[in-house]
Design a protein around this motif. Structure first.
Motif, short mmCIF file in Angstrom:
data_model
loop_
_atom_site.label_atom_id
_atom_site.label_comp_id
_atom_site.label_asym_id
_atom_site.label_seq_id
_atom_site.Cartn_x
_atom_site.Cartn_y
_atom_site.Cartn_z
N MET A 1 22.91 -13.67 -39.47
CA MET A 1 22.08 -14.02 -40.61
C MET A 1 20.72 -14.58 -40.14
SD MET A 1 23.70 -15.95 -43.93
CE MET A 1 23.57 -17.55 -43.16
N ASN A 2 20.76 -15.45 -39.15
CA ASN A 2 19.52 -16.03 -38.60
C ASN A 2 18.66 -14.96 -37.93
OD1 ASN A 2 20.20 -18.59 -39.50
ND2 ASN A 2 21.12 -19.20 -37.56
N GLY A 3 19.30 -14.05 -37.19
CA GLY A 3 18.57 -12.97 -36.54
C GLY A 3 17.90 -12.05 -37.55
N LYS A 4 18.61 -11.73 -38.61
CA LYS A 4 18.05 -10.87 -39.65
C LYS A 4 16.89 -11.58 -40.35
CE LYS A 4 19.15 -8.05 -43.69
NZ LYS A 4 17.73 -7.93 -43.93
N HIS A 5 17.06 -12.87 -40.62
CA HIS A 5 16.00 -13.64 -41.27
C HIS A 5 14.75 -13.69 -40.38
CE1 HIS A 5 14.10 -16.62 -43.80
NE2 HIS A 5 13.92 -17.40 -42.75
N ALA A 6 14.93 -13.93 -39.10
CA ALA A 6 13.79 -13.98 -38.18
C ALA A 6 13.08 -12.63 -38.14
CB ALA A 6 14.26 -14.38 -36.78
N TYR A 7 13.85 -11.55 -38.12
CA TYR A 7 13.27 -10.20 -38.13
C TYR A 7 12.49 -9.97 -39.42
CZ TYR A 7 13.04 -5.14 -38.70
OH TYR A 7 12.60 -3.86 -38.93
N ASP A 8 13.08 -10.33 -40.55
CA ASP A 8 12.40 -10.15 -41.84
C ASP A 8 11.08 -10.92 -41.89
OD1 ASP A 8 14.46 -8.49 -42.70
OD2 ASP A 8 15.46 -10.05 -43.89
N MET A 9 11.10 -12.15 -41.38
CA MET A 9 9.88 -12.96 -41.37
C MET A 9 8.82 -12.33 -40.46
SD MET A 9 10.41 -15.38 -43.50
CE MET A 9 9.12 -16.53 -43.13
N LEU A 10 9.24 -11.85 -39.30
CA LEU A 10 8.31 -11.20 -38.38
C LEU A 10 7.70 -9.95 -39.02
CD1 LEU A 10 7.02 -10.87 -35.56
CD2 LEU A 10 9.06 -9.60 -34.89
N MET A 11 8.53 -9.15 -39.67
CA MET A 11 8.04 -7.93 -40.32
C MET A 11 7.05 -8.29 -41.45
SD MET A 11 9.08 -5.11 -39.00
CE MET A 11 9.02 -5.82 -37.39
N GLN A 12 7.36 -9.31 -42.18
CA GLN A 12 6.48 -9.74 -43.27
C GLN A 12 5.12 -10.17 -42.70
OE1 GLN A 12 8.22 -12.89 -45.61
NE2 GLN A 12 6.58 -12.88 -47.11
N ASP A 13 5.14 -10.92 -41.61
CA ASP A 13 3.91 -11.39 -40.98
C ASP A 13 3.10 -10.21 -40.42
OD1 ASP A 13 2.11 -13.40 -40.00
OD2 ASP A 13 2.97 -13.13 -38.00
N LEU A 14 3.77 -9.32 -39.70
CA LEU A 14 3.07 -8.16 -39.13
C LEU A 14 2.50 -7.27 -40.22
CD1 LEU A 14 5.46 -7.24 -36.17
CD2 LEU A 14 3.14 -8.18 -36.00
N ASN A 15 3.28 -7.05 -41.28
CA ASN A 15 2.78 -6.22 -42.39
C ASN A 15 1.54 -6.85 -43.02
OD1 ASN A 15 4.65 -4.09 -42.28
ND2 ASN A 15 6.15 -5.24 -43.45
N ALA A 16 1.54 -8.16 -43.19
CA ALA A 16 0.39 -8.85 -43.77
C ALA A 16 -0.83 -8.72 -42.85
CB ALA A 16 0.72 -10.31 -44.02
N ASP B 1 4.28 -3.51 -32.23
CA ASP B 1 5.18 -4.67 -32.31
C ASP B 1 6.26 -4.44 -33.36
OD1 ASP B 1 3.67 -5.91 -30.37
OD2 ASP B 1 2.69 -7.34 -31.74
N GLU B 2 5.87 -3.86 -34.50
CA GLU B 2 6.85 -3.56 -35.55
C GLU B 2 7.93 -2.61 -35.04
OE1 GLU B 2 5.04 -3.78 -40.01
OE2 GLU B 2 4.44 -2.03 -38.84
N LYS B 3 7.49 -1.56 -34.36
CA LYS B 3 8.45 -0.57 -33.84
C LYS B 3 9.38 -1.20 -32.81
CE LYS B 3 5.56 3.46 -34.72
NZ LYS B 3 4.64 4.42 -34.15
N ALA B 4 8.82 -2.00 -31.91
CA ALA B 4 9.64 -2.65 -30.87
C ALA B 4 10.64 -3.62 -31.49
CB ALA B 4 8.74 -3.37 -29.87
N ALA B 5 10.16 -4.43 -32.44
CA ALA B 5 11.05 -5.41 -33.09
C ALA B 5 12.16 -4.69 -33.86
CB ALA B 5 10.24 -6.31 -34.03
N THR B 6 11.83 -3.57 -34.47
CA THR B 6 12.84 -2.81 -35.22
C THR B 6 13.90 -2.25 -34.28
OG1 THR B 6 11.26 -2.30 -36.97
CG2 THR B 6 13.17 -0.86 -36.79
N LYS B 7 13.48 -1.76 -33.11
CA LYS B 7 14.46 -1.24 -32.14
C LYS B 7 15.39 -2.36 -31.66
CE LYS B 7 12.42 2.86 -30.27
NZ LYS B 7 12.29 3.74 -29.18
N VAL B 8 14.80 -3.50 -31.35
CA VAL B 8 15.61 -4.65 -30.90
C VAL B 8 16.59 -5.06 -32.00
CG1 VAL B 8 15.51 -7.12 -30.32
CG2 VAL B 8 13.93 -5.52 -29.24
#
Length: 189
Positions: free
Chosen positions: A139-154, A20-27
């Motif tokens: 800005m909203n897209g980057k924030h959503a990505y950052d939140m998703l990455m934080q959640d997945l990392n946790a 999921d992290e890899k896919a979200a990063t590509k998107v």
């Protein structure tokens, strides 16, 4: 047996979340590249419009063709609407010599240039608003990505810790079982 199953479940979760992290990063990379390209178009258009408005406003009724290069360049902008291109063409095709002959014709020219200034200023406002909206969406897209990455990392971190804990418990259980079997063998010999 139970610990082996739980360890396998953690491995599966970790694998899925890493995917999921890899896919979200590509998107996100694709979204960022699109944003950069569109933002560049808007910024170039805003800059060109500002220069052209300045040129048209500064012109006297004895305008020079060379000074209209800024206005003519607007037709090449990707974001320029076709209607605006036609208006710019009509403005550029006016006869500059005839405009300076008498006062009424000069006034006619002023009206024409006022019309094009209004159109260019309206386009400038639209492009600036659209660029601002684009920036907010980025800005909203980057924030959503950052939140998703934080959640997945946790989630990955927690699952890895749980997996490690269960692997250690399994190893300890196996060691205890081996020790007990060894002790049993020693006592039965």
């Amino acid at each position: 047996e139970k610990l082996t199953k739980e360890i396998a479940e953690h491995d599966e979760d970790i694998s899925v979340w890493t995917g999921d992290e890899k896919a979200a990063t590509k998107v996100r990379e694709i979204e960022k590249a699109n944003y950069d390209a569109i933002h560049k178009d808007y910024s170039e258009s805003v800059d060109a419009l500002q220069r052209a408005i300045t040129v048209v406003k500064e012109q006297s009724h004895d305008r020079k063709q060379a000074s209209l290069v800024q206005v003519s360049a607007l037709k090449e902008l990707k974001l320029m609407p076709d209607e605006a291109r036609r208006t710019i063409d009509a403005f550029l095709q006016q006869d500059p010599e005839g405009l300076a002959v008498t006062a009424p014709e000069a006034a006619g020219y002023e009206f024409q240039s006022h019309g094009i200034v209004e159109m260019l200023e309206k386009l400038l406002d639209e492009f600036m608003q659209e660029r601002t909206t684009l920036e907010k969406e980025e800005m909203n897209g980057k924030h959503a990505y950052d939140m998703l990455m934080q959640d997945l990392n946790a989630q990955i971190k927690q699952a890895t810790a749980d997996r490690t804990e269960k692997s250690e418990a399994k190893a300890k259980n196996l060691q205890s079982k081996a020790d007990a079997e060894g002790d049993l063998k020693d006592t039965s010999d």
